[in-house]
Motif scaffolding. Sequence first.
Motif, PDB file in Angstrom:
ATOM      1  N   ARG A 173       0.853  -1.198   0.000  1.00 47.24           N
ATOM      2  CA  ARG A 173       0.000   0.000   0.000  1.00 47.24           C
ATOM      3  C   ARG A 173       0.886   1.243   0.000  1.00 47.24           C
ATOM      4  O   ARG A 173       1.408   1.640   1.043  1.00 47.24           O
ATOM      5  CB  ARG A 173      -0.938   0.005   1.204  1.00 47.24           C
ATOM      6  N   THR A 174       1.020   1.847  -1.154  1.00 49.81           N
ATOM      7  CA  THR A 174       1.866   3.031  -1.266  1.00 49.81           C
ATOM      8  C   THR A 174       1.058   4.322  -1.141  1.00 49.81           C
ATOM      9  O   THR A 174       1.625   5.410  -1.211  1.00 49.81           O
ATOM     10  CB  THR A 174       2.611   3.024  -2.601  1.00 49.81           C
ATOM     11  N   SER A 175      -0.255   4.199  -0.961  1.00 50.22           N
ATOM     12  CA  SER A 175      -1.108   5.373  -0.744  1.00 50.22           C
ATOM     13  C   SER A 175      -2.020   5.102   0.439  1.00 50.22           C
ATOM     14  O   SER A 175      -2.740   4.094   0.453  1.00 50.22           O
ATOM     15  CB  SER A 175      -1.943   5.671  -1.995  1.00 50.22           C
ATOM     16  N   THR A 176      -1.961   5.969   1.425  1.00 51.63           N
ATOM     17  CA  THR A 176      -2.751   5.796   2.645  1.00 51.63           C
ATOM     18  C   THR A 176      -3.435   7.104   2.986  1.00 51.63           C
ATOM     19  O   THR A 176      -2.792   8.156   2.986  1.00 51.63           O
ATOM     20  CB  THR A 176      -1.856   5.362   3.827  1.00 51.63           C
ATOM     21  N   MET A 177      -4.720   7.044   3.261  1.00 48.97           N
ATOM     22  CA  MET A 177      -5.451   8.230   3.700  1.00 48.97           C
ATOM     23  C   MET A 177      -5.188   8.479   5.185  1.00 48.97           C
ATOM     24  O   MET A 177      -4.931   7.543   5.945  1.00 48.97           O
ATOM     25  CB  MET A 177      -6.944   8.053   3.450  1.00 48.97           C
ATOM     26  N   LEU A 178      -5.260   9.740   5.576  1.00 44.60           N
ATOM     27  CA  LEU A 178      -4.966  10.107   6.958  1.00 44.60           C
ATOM     28  C   LEU A 178      -5.977  11.121   7.458  1.00 44.60           C
ATOM     29  O   LEU A 178      -6.295  12.088   6.756  1.00 44.60           O
ATOM     30  CB  LEU A 178      -3.554  10.704   7.058  1.00 44.60           C
ATOM     31  N   VAL A 179      -6.475  10.903   8.668  1.00 46.73           N
ATOM     32  CA  VAL A 179      -7.275  11.894   9.389  1.00 46.73           C
ATOM     33  C   VAL A 179      -6.616  12.129  10.743  1.00 46.73           C
ATOM     34  O   VAL A 179      -6.291  11.171  11.457  1.00 46.73           O
ATOM     35  CB  VAL A 179      -8.733  11.428   9.581  1.00 46.73           C
ATOM     36  N   VAL A 180      -6.390  13.382  11.075  1.00 44.79           N
ATOM     37  CA  VAL A 180      -5.801  13.740  12.365  1.00 44.79           C
ATOM     38  C   VAL A 180      -6.932  14.230  13.267  1.00 44.79           C
ATOM     39  O   VAL A 180      -7.602  15.224  12.968  1.00 44.79           O
ATOM     40  CB  VAL A 180      -4.716  14.823  12.213  1.00 44.79           C
ATOM     41  N   ASN A 181      -7.140  13.530  14.357  1.00 49.09           N
ATOM     42  CA  ASN A 181      -8.225  13.841  15.285  1.00 49.09           C
ATOM     43  C   ASN A 181      -7.698  14.661  16.464  1.00 49.09           C
ATOM     44  O   ASN A 181      -6.512  14.627  16.782  1.00 49.09           O
ATOM     45  CB  ASN A 181      -8.843  12.530  15.790  1.00 49.09           C
ATOM     46  N   GLN A 182      -8.594  15.420  17.078  1.00 45.81           N
ATOM     47  CA  GLN A 182      -8.314  16.178  18.303  1.00 45.81           C
ATOM     48  C   GLN A 182      -7.251  17.256  18.087  1.00 45.81           C
ATOM     49  O   GLN A 182      -6.383  17.472  18.931  1.00 45.81           O
ATOM     50  CB  GLN A 182      -7.889  15.227  19.435  1.00 45.81           C
ATOM     51  N   THR A 183      -7.335  17.954  16.958  1.00 46.38           N
ATOM     52  CA  THR A 183      -6.408  19.066  16.729  1.00 46.38           C
ATOM     53  C   THR A 183      -6.878  20.300  17.508  1.00 46.38           C
ATOM     54  O   THR A 183      -8.068  20.522  17.695  1.00 46.38           O
ATOM     55  CB  THR A 183      -6.311  19.405  15.238  1.00 46.38           C
ATOM     56  N   GLN A 184      -5.907  21.104  17.961  1.00 43.84           N
ATOM     57  CA  GLN A 184      -6.239  22.253  18.803  1.00 43.84           C
ATOM     58  C   GLN A 184      -5.917  23.590  18.160  1.00 43.84           C
ATOM     59  O   GLN A 184      -6.350  24.634  18.663  1.00 43.84           O
ATOM     60  CB  GLN A 184      -5.488  22.140  20.139  1.00 43.84           C
ATOM     61  N   ARG A 185      -5.174  23.573  17.052  1.00 46.47           N
ATOM     62  CA  ARG A 185      -4.783  24.837  16.412  1.00 46.47           C
ATOM     63  C   ARG A 185      -5.050  24.754  14.915  1.00 46.47           C
ATOM     64  O   ARG A 185      -4.919  23.680  14.311  1.00 46.47           O
ATOM     65  CB  ARG A 185      -3.292  25.116  16.640  1.00 46.47           C
ATOM     66  N   PRO A 186      -5.402  25.860  14.292  1.00 46.95           N
ATOM     67  CA  PRO A 186      -5.575  25.864  12.834  1.00 46.95           C
ATOM     68  C   PRO A 186      -4.299  25.400  12.135  1.00 46.95           C
ATOM     69  O   PRO A 186      -3.195  25.815  12.507  1.00 46.95           O
ATOM     70  CB  PRO A 186      -5.881  27.331  12.511  1.00 46.95           C
ATOM     71  N   GLY A 187      -4.442  24.515  11.189  1.00 40.84           N
ATOM     72  CA  GLY A 187      -3.285  24.031  10.439  1.00 40.84           C
ATOM     73  C   GLY A 187      -2.535  22.898  11.098  1.00 40.84           C
ATOM     74  O   GLY A 187      -1.573  22.370  10.522  1.00 40.84           O
ATOM     75  N   GLU A 188      -2.943  22.499  12.310  1.00 45.38           N
ATOM     76  CA  GLU A 188      -2.199  21.449  13.013  1.00 45.38           C
ATOM     77  C   GLU A 188      -2.290  20.113  12.283  1.00 45.38           C
ATOM     78  O   GLU A 188      -1.306  19.370  12.198  1.00 45.38           O
ATOM     79  CB  GLU A 188      -2.728  21.298  14.448  1.00 45.38           C
TER      80      GLU A 188
END
Length: 265
Positions: free
Chosen positions: A167-182
């Motif tokens: 798998r050379t392509s993986t989707m990502l979601v970052v949860n619980q961010t506290q700052r814009p752009g984090e």
Amino acid sequence: MSGAHILAITSGKGGVGKTMLSANLAAALARRGEKVLVIDADLGLANLDVVLNLHPRITLHDVFTGKAPLDQAVIDAPGGFQVMLAGSGLIEYSRLTPQVREQLALLLDTVRPRYDRVLIDTGAGISDIVLYAVSLADEVLVVATPEPPALADAYATIKVLAMQQGRTSTMLVVNQTQRPGEGRHVATQLQAVLQRFVQLADGASITLQPLGNITLDTAVRQSVQKRQLLMLAYPGSDAAQDIREIARRLAEATATAAAGLQSPP
């Protein structure tokens, strides 16, 4: 293959909000007009039923043991989608046996023609059973939080999926961010580490597809405590708006991929 687009939602570390995202993303996709099924593939420590406040009479355990037909394990969930729930604390599903392997593959072959999208909510980590469940999906979405342990585990998961499954392509979601752009910053950092330290045999590199981030929001905890979907209990919250945006990007990515497959060479 025709039929549903199958997406495995996984994480390197537990407690990062993977099941919360699976359930609410399903609701957001259903709101967009998709026919969605969520399969709880965390077969030993299932908790999707808790998040949705459902009390299934028939679970995947009953289907796998031949006690009930598959159709009886499919139930309607709040939010306009359907789910197949697993029993919790079943020690026989803590490892990948030939029976579990066969049953999971048959399950997906059976439901694929009936839906637009199937979400597989896997367990956390890189056990054999998690990796096998992911291997059955068209694409994988890794959920992480900005904390170093979660990012280290996300890196390890993505590396294993690349090395073992190509798998050379993986989707990502970052949860619980506290700052814009984090979320974007985390994705950029993770991409840089993967490029630097993961060398695939054929010279290919791993590409992260950031789908977005979910803002740290008290509405998420409140919805979980109420056993209600965030998308229904607090639809105007920051986190709910983030999940709707993730659903939009996911739908667009799927449509783009499908168009690419159908275009003439």
